[in-house]
Scaffold this active site. Sequence first.
Site, PDB file in Angstrom:
ATOM      1  N   GLU A   1       0.816  -1.219   0.000  1.00 40.48           N
ATOM      2  CA  GLU A   1       0.000   0.000   0.000  1.00 40.48           C
ATOM      3  C   GLU A   1       0.850   1.271   0.000  1.00 40.48           C
ATOM      4  O   GLU A   1       2.049   1.223   0.298  1.00 40.48           O
ATOM      5  CB  GLU A   1      -0.950   0.010   1.193  1.00 40.48           C
ATOM      6  CG  GLU A   1      -0.249   0.037   2.546  1.00 40.48           C
ATOM      7  CD  GLU A   1      -1.110   0.642   3.655  1.00 40.48           C
ATOM      8  OE1 GLU A   1      -1.530   1.800   3.522  1.00 40.48           O
ATOM      9  OE2 GLU A   1      -1.334  -0.064   4.661  1.00 40.48           O
TER      10      GLU A   1
ATOM     11  N   VAL B   1      -5.499   0.273   2.920  1.00 37.70           N
ATOM     12  CA  VAL B   1      -5.691  -1.177   2.778  1.00 37.70           C
ATOM     13  C   VAL B   1      -6.871  -1.427   1.824  1.00 37.70           C
ATOM     14  O   VAL B   1      -6.803  -2.277   0.930  1.00 37.70           O
ATOM     15  CB  VAL B   1      -5.932  -1.835   4.155  1.00 37.70           C
ATOM     16  CG1 VAL B   1      -6.440  -3.263   4.004  1.00 37.70           C
ATOM     17  CG2 VAL B   1      -4.636  -1.802   4.975  1.00 37.70           C
TER      18      VAL B   1
ATOM     19  N   SER C   1     -13.438   1.670  10.098  1.00 41.32           N
ATOM     20  CA  SER C   1     -12.688   1.781   8.841  1.00 41.32           C
ATOM     21  C   SER C   1     -13.332   0.994   7.713  1.00 41.32           C
ATOM     22  O   SER C   1     -13.825  -0.129   7.903  1.00 41.32           O
ATOM     23  CB  SER C   1     -11.265   1.272   9.057  1.00 41.32           C
ATOM     24  OG  SER C   1     -10.572   1.261   7.830  1.00 41.32           O
ATOM     25  N   ALA C   2     -13.282   1.578   6.524  1.00 37.11           N
ATOM     26  CA  ALA C   2     -13.753   0.886   5.323  1.00 37.11           C
ATOM     27  C   ALA C   2     -12.916  -0.363   5.036  1.00 37.11           C
ATOM     28  O   ALA C   2     -13.334  -1.231   4.264  1.00 37.11           O
ATOM     29  CB  ALA C   2     -13.706   1.837   4.125  1.00 37.11           C
ATOM     30  N   ASP C   3     -11.742  -0.470   5.677  1.00 31.82           N
ATOM     31  CA  ASP C   3     -10.906  -1.668   5.477  1.00 31.82           C
ATOM     32  C   ASP C   3     -11.672  -2.952   5.834  1.00 31.82           C
ATOM     33  O   ASP C   3     -11.498  -3.990   5.187  1.00 31.82           O
ATOM     34  CB  ASP C   3      -9.641  -1.618   6.356  1.00 31.82           C
ATOM     35  CG  ASP C   3      -8.660  -0.528   5.933  1.00 31.82           C
ATOM     36  OD1 ASP C   3      -8.875   0.109   4.894  1.00 31.82           O
ATOM     37  OD2 ASP C   3      -7.675  -0.326   6.682  1.00 31.82           O
TER      38      ASP C   3
ATOM     39  N   LYS D   1      -3.539  -1.994  16.016  1.00 30.57           N
ATOM     40  CA  LYS D   1      -3.098  -1.163  17.144  1.00 30.57           C
ATOM     41  C   LYS D   1      -4.243  -0.954  18.100  1.00 30.57           C
ATOM     42  O   LYS D   1      -5.394  -0.882  17.683  1.00 30.57           O
ATOM     43  CB  LYS D   1      -2.724   0.222  16.631  1.00 30.57           C
ATOM     44  CG  LYS D   1      -1.496   0.273  15.809  1.00 30.57           C
ATOM     45  CD  LYS D   1      -1.080   1.725  15.666  1.00 30.57           C
ATOM     46  CE  LYS D   1       0.191   1.825  14.883  1.00 30.57           C
ATOM     47  NZ  LYS D   1      -0.039   1.665  13.437  1.00 30.57           N
TER      48      LYS D   1
ATOM     49  N   ASP E   1     -17.061   5.543  13.895  1.00 28.00           N
ATOM     50  CA  ASP E   1     -15.831   5.482  13.107  1.00 28.00           C
ATOM     51  C   ASP E   1     -15.369   4.032  12.962  1.00 28.00           C
ATOM     52  O   ASP E   1     -14.727   3.469  13.850  1.00 28.00           O
ATOM     53  CB  ASP E   1     -14.744   6.345  13.749  1.00 28.00           C
ATOM     54  CG  ASP E   1     -13.524   6.495  12.855  1.00 28.00           C
ATOM     55  OD1 ASP E   1     -13.451   5.793  11.828  1.00 28.00           O
ATOM     56  OD2 ASP E   1     -12.654   7.317  13.174  1.00 28.00           O
TER      57      ASP E   1
ATOM     58  N   LYS F   1      -5.313  10.875   0.977  1.00 30.79           N
ATOM     59  CA  LYS F   1      -5.483   9.517   1.475  1.00 30.79           C
ATOM     60  C   LYS F   1      -6.742   8.988   0.795  1.00 30.79           C
ATOM     61  O   LYS F   1      -7.824   9.557   0.945  1.00 30.79           O
ATOM     62  CB  LYS F   1      -5.640   9.562   2.997  1.00 30.79           C
ATOM     63  CG  LYS F   1      -5.891   8.226   3.636  1.00 30.79           C
ATOM     64  CD  LYS F   1      -5.967   8.380   5.149  1.00 30.79           C
ATOM     65  CE  LYS F   1      -6.720   7.228   5.773  1.00 30.79           C
ATOM     66  NZ  LYS F   1      -6.967   7.461   7.205  1.00 30.79           N
TER      67      LYS F   1
HETATM   68  N1  PSU Z   1      -2.937   1.492  10.723  1.00 32.31           N
HETATM   69  C1  PSU Z   1      -1.602   1.499  10.898  1.00 32.31           C
HETATM   70  N2  PSU Z   1      -0.827   2.089   9.960  1.00 32.31           N
HETATM   71  C2  PSU Z   1      -1.350   2.662   8.832  1.00 32.31           C
HETATM   72  C3  PSU Z   1      -2.763   2.629   8.669  1.00 32.31           C
HETATM   73  C4  PSU Z   1      -3.506   2.036   9.620  1.00 32.31           C
HETATM   74  O1  PSU Z   1      -1.128   0.984  11.884  1.00 32.31           O
HETATM   75  O2  PSU Z   1      -0.609   3.216   8.011  1.00 32.31           O
HETATM   76  C5  PSU Z   1      -3.366   3.198   7.409  1.00 32.31           C
HETATM   77  C6  PSU Z   1      -3.665   2.065   6.400  1.00 32.31           C
HETATM   78  O3  PSU Z   1      -3.496   2.570   5.096  1.00 32.31           O
HETATM   79  C7  PSU Z   1      -5.129   1.783   6.663  1.00 32.31           C
HETATM   80  C8  PSU Z   1      -5.653   3.172   6.947  1.00 32.31           C
HETATM   81  O4  PSU Z   1      -5.802   1.180   5.582  1.00 32.31           O
HETATM   82  O5  PSU Z   1      -4.620   3.791   7.714  1.00 32.31           O
HETATM   83  C9  PSU Z   1      -6.958   3.156   7.687  1.00 32.31           C
HETATM   84  O6  PSU Z   1      -7.441   4.449   7.768  1.00 32.31           O
HETATM   85  P1  PSU Z   1      -8.919   4.704   8.341  1.00 32.31           P
HETATM   86  O7  PSU Z   1      -8.835   4.290   9.791  1.00 32.31           O
HETATM   87  O8  PSU Z   1      -9.150   6.169   8.165  1.00 32.31           O
HETATM   88  O9  PSU Z   1      -9.842   3.828   7.550  1.00 32.31           O
HETATM   89 MN    MN Z   2     -12.280   6.259  10.000  1.00 32.06          MN
END
Ligand code: PSU
Ligand code: MN
Length: 307
Positions: A27, A109, A143-145, A162, A141, A89
């Site tokens: 990524e 991701v 994540s879309a992941d 984390k 909140d 992003k």
């Molecule tokens: N968690 C980490 N390191 C990262 C990310 C998440 O420990 O770099 C990044 C990854 O690209 C992940 C994104 O897909 O943050 C998730 O962001 P959000 O929580 O806004 O969906």
């Molecule tokens: Mn988010």
Amino acid sequence: MNLNKYLDVAPEVAQAVAAGKPVVALESTIISHGMPYPQNVETALKVEEIIRENGAIPATIAVINGRLKAGLTKEEIEYLGKKGHEVNKASRRDLAVLVSKGADGATTVTTTMIIAHMAGIKIFATGGIGGVHRGAETTMDISADLEELAHTPVMVVCAGAKSILDLGLTLEYLETHGVPVIGYGTDELPAFYTRKSGFAIDYRLDTPQELAAAFHTSLELGFPAGMLVANPIPEAYSMDAGVINKAIADAVEEAKNTGIHGKETTPFLLAKIKEITKGTSLDANIQLVFNNAKVAAQTACALSALQ
Ligand code: PSU
Ligand code: MN
């Protein structure tokens, strides 16, 4: 759908995919938003090297000038690393607008899985995934992941999640959406900087061959979901749980007090934790990514032998 209209697959990657050879996606949010320059570029290039040493072809993924890219040049990686936070992003909801505008995007991701899948790549190595944030019962909140893991058949090798996230809720969400979470040589979800979190996970597999067999079966069954492999940080680089958990708690508190929200939350927390731990979290982060790249490359080799 005319994918070629939007997608550029690097020749080396396209040849490997066509021949059924092992390829590992990487990524670019980790480059532009997850680490500072120049460590971000050094790490990204070293990760590609590790993947090659372990018998696979690396394909770093990003959006550049509105083109979906699977496989970047050294110069493109340097460009994304230098521009850092100026690069958008890009999650799933951002992709169409960025492409239509001819803009750049650092893929999370989610979008790395999307583009990897378009390019025919089955395995992807990263550091940490997004998940259900602490306090999500009020902020929503999530994540879309997690949604992407439910819908896109790509295996993601990470170092767990984390504790900026609610790990218990993240596992529940993945279970509901049919995403297998596999501990690589562990029965417990690793917590990114540390090898343990106190949360048991679904399955433990101990070799790249077993990981490949499980994912191969999922693909042959026609399941739409990906698979999440949680690979603990090597013992030598793992952090003291007390120190890192305090840093995370302080960072989460500051984000709350300063009103950080939305897509800024994760990058803010990562930068804050690095600041509080005076860079030791960055060293751990780099090492765990190297370790994930190795396991992903070995698994890609085993998967290619099955196909
Ligand atoms: N968690 C980490 N390191 C990262 C990310 C998440 O420990 O770099 C990044 C990854 O690209 C992940 C994104 O897909 O943050 C998730 O962001 P959000 O929580 O806004 O969906
Ligand atoms: Mn988010």
